[in-house]
Design a protein around this motif. Structure first.
Motif, PDB file in Angstrom:
ATOM      1  N   GLY A   1       0.600  -0.950  -0.118  1.00  0.00           N
ATOM      2  CA  GLY A   1       0.081  -0.007  -0.075  1.00  0.00           C
ATOM      3  C   GLY A   1       0.805   1.406   0.075  1.00  0.00           C
ATOM      4  O   GLY A   1       0.443   2.158  -0.476  1.00  0.00           O
ATOM      5  N   ASN A   2       2.226   1.072   0.416  1.00  0.00           N
ATOM      6  CA  ASN A   2       3.089   2.442   0.283  1.00  0.00           C
ATOM      7  C   ASN A   2       3.680   2.432  -0.760  1.00  0.00           C
ATOM      8  O   ASN A   2       5.042   3.345  -0.782  1.00  0.00           O
ATOM      9  CB  ASN A   2       3.662   2.235   1.451  1.00  0.00           C
ATOM     10  N   ALA A   3       3.641   1.548  -1.775  1.00  0.00           N
ATOM     11  CA  ALA A   3       4.783   1.563  -2.861  1.00  0.00           C
ATOM     12  C   ALA A   3       5.057   2.939  -3.349  1.00  0.00           C
ATOM     13  O   ALA A   3       6.196   3.074  -3.658  1.00  0.00           O
ATOM     14  CB  ALA A   3       4.107   0.557  -3.976  1.00  0.00           C
ATOM     15  N   ARG A   4       4.138   3.883  -3.499  1.00  0.00           N
ATOM     16  CA  ARG A   4       4.373   5.271  -4.201  1.00  0.00           C
ATOM     17  C   ARG A   4       3.190   6.208  -3.274  1.00  0.00           C
ATOM     18  O   ARG A   4       2.265   5.722  -2.992  1.00  0.00           O
ATOM     19  CB  ARG A   4       3.823   5.285  -5.584  1.00  0.00           C
ATOM     20  N   PRO A   5       3.795   7.105  -2.723  1.00  0.00           N
ATOM     21  CA  PRO A   5       3.185   8.106  -1.831  1.00  0.00           C
ATOM     22  C   PRO A   5       1.881   8.932  -2.265  1.00  0.00           C
ATOM     23  O   PRO A   5       0.939   8.905  -1.676  1.00  0.00           O
ATOM     24  CB  PRO A   5       4.007   8.987  -1.421  1.00  0.00           C
ATOM     25  N   THR A   6       1.971   9.504  -3.638  1.00  0.00           N
ATOM     26  CA  THR A   6       0.837  10.226  -4.096  1.00  0.00           C
ATOM     27  C   THR A   6      -0.377   9.524  -4.269  1.00  0.00           C
ATOM     28  O   THR A   6      -1.484   9.889  -4.129  1.00  0.00           O
ATOM     29  CB  THR A   6       1.153  10.907  -5.487  1.00  0.00           C
ATOM     30  N   THR A   7      -0.343   8.151  -4.520  1.00  0.00           N
ATOM     31  CA  THR A   7      -1.629   7.210  -4.936  1.00  0.00           C
ATOM     32  C   THR A   7      -1.605   6.200  -3.735  1.00  0.00           C
ATOM     33  O   THR A   7      -2.225   5.178  -3.898  1.00  0.00           O
ATOM     34  CB  THR A   7      -1.484   6.555  -6.004  1.00  0.00           C
ATOM     35  N   ALA A   8      -1.076   6.254  -2.521  1.00  0.00           N
ATOM     36  CA  ALA A   8      -0.904   5.488  -1.522  1.00  0.00           C
ATOM     37  C   ALA A   8      -2.517   5.050  -1.082  1.00  0.00           C
ATOM     38  O   ALA A   8      -2.705   4.058  -0.698  1.00  0.00           O
ATOM     39  CB  ALA A   8      -0.184   5.809  -0.306  1.00  0.00           C
ATOM     40  N   ASN A   9      -3.205   6.154  -0.979  1.00  0.00           N
ATOM     41  CA  ASN A   9      -4.682   5.746  -0.558  1.00  0.00           C
ATOM     42  C   ASN A   9      -5.358   5.090  -1.542  1.00  0.00           C
ATOM     43  O   ASN A   9      -6.156   4.160  -0.989  1.00  0.00           O
ATOM     44  CB  ASN A   9      -5.471   7.204  -0.574  1.00  0.00           C
ATOM     45  N   ARG A  10      -5.071   4.935  -2.794  1.00  0.00           N
ATOM     46  CA  ARG A  10      -5.827   4.148  -3.709  1.00  0.00           C
ATOM     47  C   ARG A  10      -5.183   2.571  -3.357  1.00  0.00           C
ATOM     48  O   ARG A  10      -5.859   1.616  -3.459  1.00  0.00           O
ATOM     49  CB  ARG A  10      -5.649   4.711  -5.011  1.00  0.00           C
ATOM     50  N   TYR A  11      -3.798   2.498  -3.291  1.00  0.00           N
ATOM     51  CA  TYR A  11      -3.302   1.217  -3.167  1.00  0.00           C
ATOM     52  C   TYR A  11      -3.867   0.622  -1.841  1.00  0.00           C
ATOM     53  O   TYR A  11      -4.076  -0.493  -1.871  1.00  0.00           O
ATOM     54  CB  TYR A  11      -1.760   1.228  -2.895  1.00  0.00           C
ATOM     55  N   PHE A  12      -3.937   1.293  -0.832  1.00  0.00           N
ATOM     56  CA  PHE A  12      -4.589   0.830   0.518  1.00  0.00           C
ATOM     57  C   PHE A  12      -5.926   0.261   0.529  1.00  0.00           C
ATOM     58  O   PHE A  12      -6.349  -0.528   1.099  1.00  0.00           O
ATOM     59  CB  PHE A  12      -4.372   1.890   1.548  1.00  0.00           C
ATOM     60  N   ALA A  13      -6.639   1.064  -0.257  1.00  0.00           N
ATOM     61  CA  ALA A  13      -8.102   0.679  -0.689  1.00  0.00           C
ATOM     62  C   ALA A  13      -8.137  -0.678  -1.030  1.00  0.00           C
ATOM     63  O   ALA A  13      -9.057  -1.680  -0.807  1.00  0.00           O
ATOM     64  CB  ALA A  13      -8.862   1.609  -1.637  1.00  0.00           C
ATOM     65  N   ILE A  14      -7.120  -1.080  -2.133  1.00  0.00           N
ATOM     66  CA  ILE A  14      -7.023  -2.584  -2.651  1.00  0.00           C
ATOM     67  C   ILE A  14      -6.562  -3.391  -1.576  1.00  0.00           C
ATOM     68  O   ILE A  14      -6.974  -4.473  -1.520  1.00  0.00           O
ATOM     69  CB  ILE A  14      -6.203  -2.571  -3.861  1.00  0.00           C
ATOM     70  N   THR A  15      -5.382  -3.148  -1.075  1.00  0.00           N
ATOM     71  CA  THR A  15      -4.749  -4.285  -0.093  1.00  0.00           C
ATOM     72  C   THR A  15      -5.429  -4.446   1.097  1.00  0.00           C
ATOM     73  O   THR A  15      -5.558  -5.409   1.558  1.00  0.00           O
ATOM     74  CB  THR A  15      -3.160  -3.710   0.051  1.00  0.00           C
ATOM     75  N   GLU A  16      -5.984  -3.578   1.682  1.00  0.00           N
ATOM     76  CA  GLU A  16      -6.672  -3.536   2.956  1.00  0.00           C
ATOM     77  C   GLU A  16      -7.915  -4.516   2.620  1.00  0.00           C
ATOM     78  O   GLU A  16      -8.532  -5.110   3.616  1.00  0.00           O
ATOM     79  CB  GLU A  16      -7.088  -2.234   3.606  1.00  0.00           C
ATOM     80  N   ARG A  17      -8.801  -4.130   1.534  1.00  0.00           N
ATOM     81  CA  ARG A  17      -9.745  -5.099   1.215  1.00  0.00           C
ATOM     82  C   ARG A  17      -9.450  -6.502   0.843  1.00  0.00           C
ATOM     83  O   ARG A  17     -10.036  -7.485   1.562  1.00  0.00           O
ATOM     84  CB  ARG A  17     -10.551  -4.498  -0.037  1.00  0.00           C
ATOM     85  N   THR A  18      -8.314  -6.545   0.210  1.00  0.00           N
ATOM     86  CA  THR A  18      -7.947  -7.966  -0.138  1.00  0.00           C
ATOM     87  C   THR A  18      -7.414  -8.907   1.074  1.00  0.00           C
ATOM     88  O   THR A  18      -7.879  -9.986   1.390  1.00  0.00           O
ATOM     89  CB  THR A  18      -6.821  -7.950  -0.993  1.00  0.00           C
ATOM     90  N   LEU A  19      -6.907  -8.061   1.990  1.00  0.00           N
ATOM     91  CA  LEU A  19      -6.323  -8.436   3.305  1.00  0.00           C
ATOM     92  C   LEU A  19      -7.602  -9.024   4.062  1.00  0.00           C
ATOM     93  O   LEU A  19      -7.721 -10.259   4.704  1.00  0.00           O
ATOM     94  CB  LEU A  19      -5.695  -7.501   4.162  1.00  0.00           C
ATOM     95  N   ALA A  20      -8.633  -8.296   4.294  1.00  0.00           N
ATOM     96  CA  ALA A  20     -10.087  -8.757   4.930  1.00  0.00           C
ATOM     97  C   ALA A  20     -10.395 -10.069   4.384  1.00  0.00           C
ATOM     98  O   ALA A  20     -10.788 -11.051   5.221  1.00  0.00           O
ATOM     99  CB  ALA A  20     -10.987  -7.450   4.726  1.00  0.00           C
ATOM    100  N   LYS A  21     -10.329 -10.118   2.987  1.00  0.00           N
ATOM    101  CA  LYS A  21     -11.104 -11.327   2.370  1.00  0.00           C
ATOM    102  C   LYS A  21      -9.936 -12.440   2.629  1.00  0.00           C
ATOM    103  O   LYS A  21     -10.313 -13.742   2.920  1.00  0.00           O
ATOM    104  CB  LYS A  21     -11.127 -10.918   0.821  1.00  0.00           C
ATOM    105  N   GLN A  22      -8.837 -12.395   2.788  1.00  0.00           N
ATOM    106  CA  GLN A  22      -7.905 -13.379   3.019  1.00  0.00           C
ATOM    107  C   GLN A  22      -7.881 -13.567   4.467  1.00  0.00           C
ATOM    108  O   GLN A  22      -7.746 -15.101   4.610  1.00  0.00           O
ATOM    109  CB  GLN A  22      -6.219 -12.809   2.980  1.00  0.00           C
ATOM    110  N   LEU A  23      -8.114 -12.776   5.172  1.00  0.00           N
ATOM    111  CA  LEU A  23      -8.329 -13.470   6.765  1.00  0.00           C
ATOM    112  C   LEU A  23      -9.396 -14.101   6.986  1.00  0.00           C
ATOM    113  O   LEU A  23      -9.461 -15.044   7.719  1.00  0.00           O
ATOM    114  CB  LEU A  23      -8.138 -11.999   7.697  1.00  0.00           C
TER     115      LEU A  23
END
Length: 350
Positions: free
Chosen positions: A97-119
């Motif tokens: 989610g922190n791969a690039r700072p300007t679009t971090a909010n968009r990356y996190f929207a994906i990784t956090e949703r995916t993480l919830a589904k993985q858990l």
């Protein structure tokens, strides 16, 4: 599930963006396309972070890459116990989610949703790999379908036989414009600003439009004023890496100067994308500075003498007075009225 990449250019086929399979993620190397069609293969999710930072993929490509990266992270930790897997995946989500700072909010929207589904999958005894891959595929399909609405609204605004100037590589919106133009039997002449230092406009955007049969012309970044004053361009359009709710947008460096020039000669500027409702104003936009070495060379060849310095801000911020309209999945809005978009409620996009 009907795949939404049907009729899209090569660059936008799902498997050519980022794709997990058998313990690795392959990413089309956009740094060398179209001269070469090669893939970077990642066997550790941290390699995906580096690929994103090194511009192997950019624009909306990282949205897919971080989702597929979560599938790869699940593969990497599959032999650990459940608690260790949870810790590993949680760290992967934060790092991707922190791969690039300007679009971090968009990356996190994906990784956090995916993480919830993985858990949830781990709790049920299901595959966290499959949960991430299926979510990444659903996300791809959803974004393509959503951006097609944006493309349809944009093409509605532009008369047949118009000339359109683009900046950088807008990823999915490029394919959406192509499909919308075909569906409406419209023909456009396309001018692509080359977009230094990585030349995404010349190499990526022009490849998509040329492949689709459009009259396509590349111009260097310092020719923009000439073609605008010459009357060659009817509309200027770009995507946006961030659309703040006060109407400021951030996009590839150089976007603002084209907007200023277009405004000066009366060429309307249409921004495309989904407003970032978590970014209320310009102050919420963080500009990423990249390694200045990337300005001092091209394709691995040095273009300056030793000792010459450079700067490389990745994005600039364009203010609302320079923007004619922001074209979204919910219609066309003034940059000053994005509150009306917000009132319509949020939908999952990333």
């Amino acid at each position: 599930m009907k795949r939404q990449d049907e009729g899209m250019p090569f660059l936008l086929n799902f498997e050519n963006v980022a794709w997990y399979e058998d313990g690795q993620v392959r990413i089309l190397d956009r740094r060398i396309f179209p001269m070469e069609k090669k893939f970077v293969y990642c066997t550790d999710y941290r390699e995906i972070i580096k690929a994103i930072q090194d511009m192997v993929t950019q624009s909306a490509g990282p949205y897919t890459a971080v989702g597929m990266g979560m599938a790869l992270a699940a593969y990497q930790c599959q032999d650990l116990n459940k608690e260790e897997q949870i810790e590993f995946l949680t760290n992967a989500s934060k790092e991707l989610g922190n791969a690039r700072p300007t679009t971090a909010n968009r990356y996190f929207a994906i990784t956090e949703r995916t993480l919830a589904k993985q858990l949830d999958a781990l709790e049920k005894g299901d595959s966290a790999i499959d949960a991430a891959f299926e979510d990444a595929l659903d996300s791809l399909n959803r974004r393509y379908a959503t951006m097609q609405k944006v493309g349809d609204y944009l093409v509605d605004q532009i008369p047949d036989n118009s000339s359109i100037l683009t900046q950088c590589y807008g990823e999915t919106i490029i394919g959406a414009i192509i499909r919308a133009a075909r569906a409406n039997n419209k023909t456009f002449k396309i001018y692509n600003a080359e977009t230094r230092p990585f030349m995404q406009g010349a190499r990526l955007t022009s490849s998509c439009f040329q492949e689709a049969g459009f009259d396509t012309t590349v111009v260097t970044d310092n020719m923009i004023n000439f073609i605008l004053e010459n009357g060659d361009v009817d509309f200027y359009t770009s995507a946006a890496d961030t659309i703040a709710m006060d109407g400021h947008i951030a996009n590839k460096i150089g976007t603002k100067q084209i907007a200023i020039l277009a405004n000066r000669v009366g060429v309307p500027y249409f921004v495309t994308g989904i407003p970032d409702q978590d970014k209320k104003n310009r102050d919420a936009i963080k500009i990423e500075y990249r390694d200045p070495k990337q300005v001092l060379e091209f394709a691995g060849i040095k273009t300056t003498l030793d000792g010459v310095k450079a700067i490389y801000p990745s994005f600039d911020i364009t203010s609302p007075e320079l923007i004619g309209a922001i074209v979204t999945d919910r219609g066309v809005f003034s940059p000053y009225s994005l509150g009306d978009y917000e009132k319509l409620g949020g939908e999952s996009f990333y």
